[in-house]
Design a protein around this motif. Structure first.
Motif, PDB file in Angstrom:
ATOM      1  N   PRO A 226       0.835  -1.203   0.000  1.00 28.04           N
ATOM      2  CA  PRO A 226       0.000   0.000   0.000  1.00 28.04           C
ATOM      3  C   PRO A 226       0.870   1.254   0.000  1.00 28.04           C
ATOM      4  O   PRO A 226       1.992   1.238   0.532  1.00 28.04           O
ATOM      5  CB  PRO A 226      -0.808  -0.098   1.293  1.00 28.04           C
TER       6      PRO A 226
ATOM      7  N   PRO B   9      -0.238   8.425  -4.074  1.00 26.62           N
ATOM      8  CA  PRO B   9       0.675   7.585  -4.879  1.00 26.62           C
ATOM      9  C   PRO B   9       1.923   8.361  -5.302  1.00 26.62           C
ATOM     10  O   PRO B   9       1.926   9.599  -5.337  1.00 26.62           O
ATOM     11  CB  PRO B   9      -0.180   7.211  -6.095  1.00 26.62           C
TER      12      PRO B   9
ATOM     13  N   ARG C   6     -12.626   4.738   1.555  1.00 22.84           N
ATOM     14  CA  ARG C   6     -13.727   3.853   1.185  1.00 22.84           C
ATOM     15  C   ARG C   6     -14.574   3.478   2.401  1.00 22.84           C
ATOM     16  O   ARG C   6     -14.060   3.148   3.466  1.00 22.84           O
ATOM     17  CB  ARG C   6     -13.199   2.602   0.484  1.00 22.84           C
TER      18      ARG C   6
ATOM     19  N   PHE D 231      -9.073  -2.757  -8.038  1.00 24.73           N
ATOM     20  CA  PHE D 231      -8.026  -3.449  -7.295  1.00 24.73           C
ATOM     21  C   PHE D 231      -6.738  -3.556  -8.096  1.00 24.73           C
ATOM     22  O   PHE D 231      -5.640  -3.471  -7.547  1.00 24.73           O
ATOM     23  CB  PHE D 231      -8.503  -4.834  -6.841  1.00 24.73           C
TER      24      PHE D 231
ATOM     25  N   TYR E 157      -5.022  -0.356  -7.711  1.00 24.78           N
ATOM     26  CA  TYR E 157      -4.460  -0.290  -6.352  1.00 24.78           C
ATOM     27  C   TYR E 157      -3.183  -1.124  -6.262  1.00 24.78           C
ATOM     28  O   TYR E 157      -2.168  -0.681  -5.705  1.00 24.78           O
ATOM     29  CB  TYR E 157      -5.506  -0.788  -5.359  1.00 24.78           C
ATOM     30  N   ARG E 158      -3.234  -2.333  -6.822  1.00 25.35           N
ATOM     31  CA  ARG E 158      -2.075  -3.227  -6.759  1.00 25.35           C
ATOM     32  C   ARG E 158      -0.863  -2.596  -7.442  1.00 25.35           C
ATOM     33  O   ARG E 158       0.273  -2.793  -7.015  1.00 25.35           O
ATOM     34  CB  ARG E 158      -2.430  -4.560  -7.422  1.00 25.35           C
TER      35      ARG E 158
ATOM     36  N   VAL F  53      -3.403   4.192  -7.056  1.00 24.01           N
ATOM     37  CA  VAL F  53      -4.432   4.802  -6.215  1.00 24.01           C
ATOM     38  C   VAL F  53      -4.243   4.264  -4.795  1.00 24.01           C
ATOM     39  O   VAL F  53      -3.770   3.136  -4.614  1.00 24.01           O
ATOM     40  CB  VAL F  53      -5.858   4.477  -6.741  1.00 24.01           C
ATOM     41  N   CYS F  54      -4.560   5.086  -3.814  1.00 25.34           N
ATOM     42  CA  CYS F  54      -4.491   4.642  -2.423  1.00 25.34           C
ATOM     43  C   CYS F  54      -5.911   4.393  -1.925  1.00 25.34           C
ATOM     44  O   CYS F  54      -6.803   5.225  -2.130  1.00 25.34           O
ATOM     45  CB  CYS F  54      -3.806   5.694  -1.553  1.00 25.34           C
ATOM     46  N   LEU F  55      -6.129   3.256  -1.280  1.00 26.84           N
ATOM     47  CA  LEU F  55      -7.409   2.946  -0.651  1.00 26.84           C
ATOM     48  C   LEU F  55      -7.250   3.028   0.865  1.00 26.84           C
ATOM     49  O   LEU F  55      -6.358   2.401   1.432  1.00 26.84           O
ATOM     50  CB  LEU F  55      -7.887   1.543  -1.039  1.00 26.84           C
TER      51      LEU F  55
ATOM     52  N   ALA G  53      -6.853   0.067   3.832  1.00 23.93           N
ATOM     53  CA  ALA G  53      -6.464  -0.923   2.841  1.00 23.93           C
ATOM     54  C   ALA G  53      -7.382  -2.140   2.906  1.00 23.93           C
ATOM     55  O   ALA G  53      -7.861  -2.506   3.978  1.00 23.93           O
ATOM     56  CB  ALA G  53      -5.015  -1.346   3.081  1.00 23.93           C
TER      57      ALA G  53
END
Length: 488
Positions: free
Chosen positions: A147, A223, A286, A310, A313-314, A318-320, A323
């Motif tokens: 992350p 990011p 989120r 996803f 994200y991987r 983008v940052c969630l 996580a």
């Protein structure tokens, strides 16, 4: 009862033996930290207070501060119950709560990194492998995913109780998607509107700085290669029980509140649909559960998520926040290992102790629990909101037998804790138009970012509004109080 006799609001207040009352001492006198508040509230008659209480309720209603309670046949929207008599925490006690909350959040973040990478804590036999592999919230899709800036639990909610021994204990950790912070701010607003003159007599820390600190934390985990990140809050929609909070936080941060249909992924970057065309999104706070965020990766029938999210994200585009996969740290079986987790990663003793907890997957502890259900609180390891809890001394013999059978069928699913004597606080009971003792707890909100940390100086004091009830969750009929943390 000393000072109470001169105060019409509290003249019928009964102080029960064996309970730690946070306002009154054993002689019935108001404790020093509450004496001025007691005097100021005493200037009001019961009829005055009824009027002020209704004013506060109207304030909540007019702001749309509601939550959904899901019953067997229907969902009901309710105004969040709010008690106008605040809880006060002095600066020295708060230092313990705050430092303990930060310690746990940092240790949990290191734990999450480890279990999705090298699994050192497993290899060193500190935490057993089967606890992870049997946790429904452990996501194999997160294995090896880094992350942005190494942060998993950007927002942590830690539930803390004050025991009759005068010490604070952690009841559970909420890392997946802790809610309730909007009520902290709204409680303060409602109290100041109804009793502004009272609030001004104390030097309490603000709670209205949460949103700006949350935005600061979210922007810090942008990011790589992004200078001015675009942040959004994603919600399942207006029928979600915490929708008020989602919309409140987005508005307070000055960012867009979006649903899955408002976003799309192209070339592993996330974009928001706007009237001016697509706008790249860098950070997503989120409020949608893991399995619904991306139908291509998790539940294929999810209409709430964003296809391809996803994968973006991987790749670090983008940052969630929080996580995916952080829910494994909410598992109450993992909670039983928190002292060891803190020691392992931080080489420190816990500042806030756990409540003694028995995990039914351990044969000797299972036997103890089965034989002592009448003295214990039984909790499912993966439920939230107070659902599924059984309080042993409130069960009939047939109900105890049913709980025993449930545990035997799936021991991994249950933990047990002693029936704690949670502290009590004077709480206004509408139907009786009087103050009575009610059990309370405290949810702290801790934020972790890149080289940043923040604990909201107040938190959410939750109240079990039913007499004798130990379950404080709003979904179980609980309410809340404004929480004043005093400045030094």
């Amino acid at each position: 009862m000393g000072a109470r006799h001169d105060n019409s609001l509290f003249k019928s207040y009964l102080k029960k033996e064996g309970l730690l009352d946070e306002v009154f001492d054993n002689t019935g006198e108001a404790k020093a930290i509450y004496q001025e508040l007691f005097r100021l509230y005493g200037a009001h008659s019961i009829s005055d207070y009824v009027h002020l209480n209704n004013k506060a309720k109207n304030s909540f209603f007019n702001q749309g501060i509601t939550f959904q309670v899901y019953g067997e046949n229907e969902a009901k929207e309710k105004i969040f119950p709010f008690d106008l008599f605040p809880r006060i925490i002095d600066s020295s006690e708060w230092e313990i709560i705050e430092s303990g909350s930060i310690q746990r959040s940092k240790a949990l973040n290191l734990f999450l990194w480890d279990i999705y990478h090298e699994k050192r804590i497993i290899k060193d036999n500190v935490v057993p492998l089967d606890l992870l592999s049997s946790s429904s919230n452990y996501l194999h899709q997160m294995m090896g995913v880094d992350p942005p800036n190494g942060i998993y639990n950007h927002i942590s909610g830690i539930d803390i109780v004050k025991h009759s021994d005068g010490n604070y204990y952690v009841l559970e950790d909420n890392i997946r998607c802790p809610s309730g912070v909007s009520y902290v701010v709204c409680n303060r607003t409602a109290l100041k509107r109804a009793l502004f003159g009272v609030f001004n007599h104390y030097q309490a820390h603000t709670v209205t700085d949460y949103a700006e600190n949350l935005l600061d934390i979210l922007e810090s985990v942008k990011p790589k290669g992004v200078d001015n990140p675009t942040c959004v809050v994603i919600t399942p929609g207006m029928f979600n029980s915490a929708y008020y909070e989602h919309s409140y936080l987005a508005k307070a941060m000055g960012v867009e509140l979006v649903e899955g249909q408002d976003l799309f992924v192209e070339n592993d970057f996330v974009y928001m649909k706007t009237i001016n065309g697509p706008e790249r999104v860098d950070v997503i706070y989120r409020r949608i559960d893991d399995l619904f965020i991306d139908p291509l990766e998790f539940k294929p029938d999810s209409a709430l998520g964003v296809p391809g999210l996803f994968a973006a994200y991987r790749k670090g585009n983008v940052c969630l926040a929080n996580a995916p996969g952080t829910g494994v740290a909410d598992d109450k079986a993992i909670y039983t290992y928190m002292p060891q987790i803190i020691k392992y990663y931080l080489n420190e003793e816990p500042i806030l102790n756990n409540v003694q907890t028995y995990h039914c997957s351990r044969p000797d502890e299972l036997n103890f629990v089965l034989e002592n259900i009448d003295k214990l609180v039984i909790k499912p390891v993966d439920e939230a909101g107070g659902y599924g809890i059984s309080i042993g001394n409130q069960l009939t013999k047939s109900e105890i037998k049913a709980v025993q059978n449930q545990i035997k069928e799936n021991p991994r699913k249950y933990v047990a804790q002693p029936i704690l004597s949670l502290s009590v606080h004077p709480t206004y009971i509408d139907k009786k138009e009087s103050f009575e003792q009610r059990h309370i707890d405290l949810r702290t909100f801790t934020l972790l970012g890149k080289d940043k940390e923040f604990v909201l100086k107040g938190g959410l004091t939750r109240v079990a509004l039913k007499e004798g009830n130990l379950v404080v969750n709003s979904s179980q009929g609980g309410g809340s109080k404004d929480t004043w943390v005093l400045k030094k």
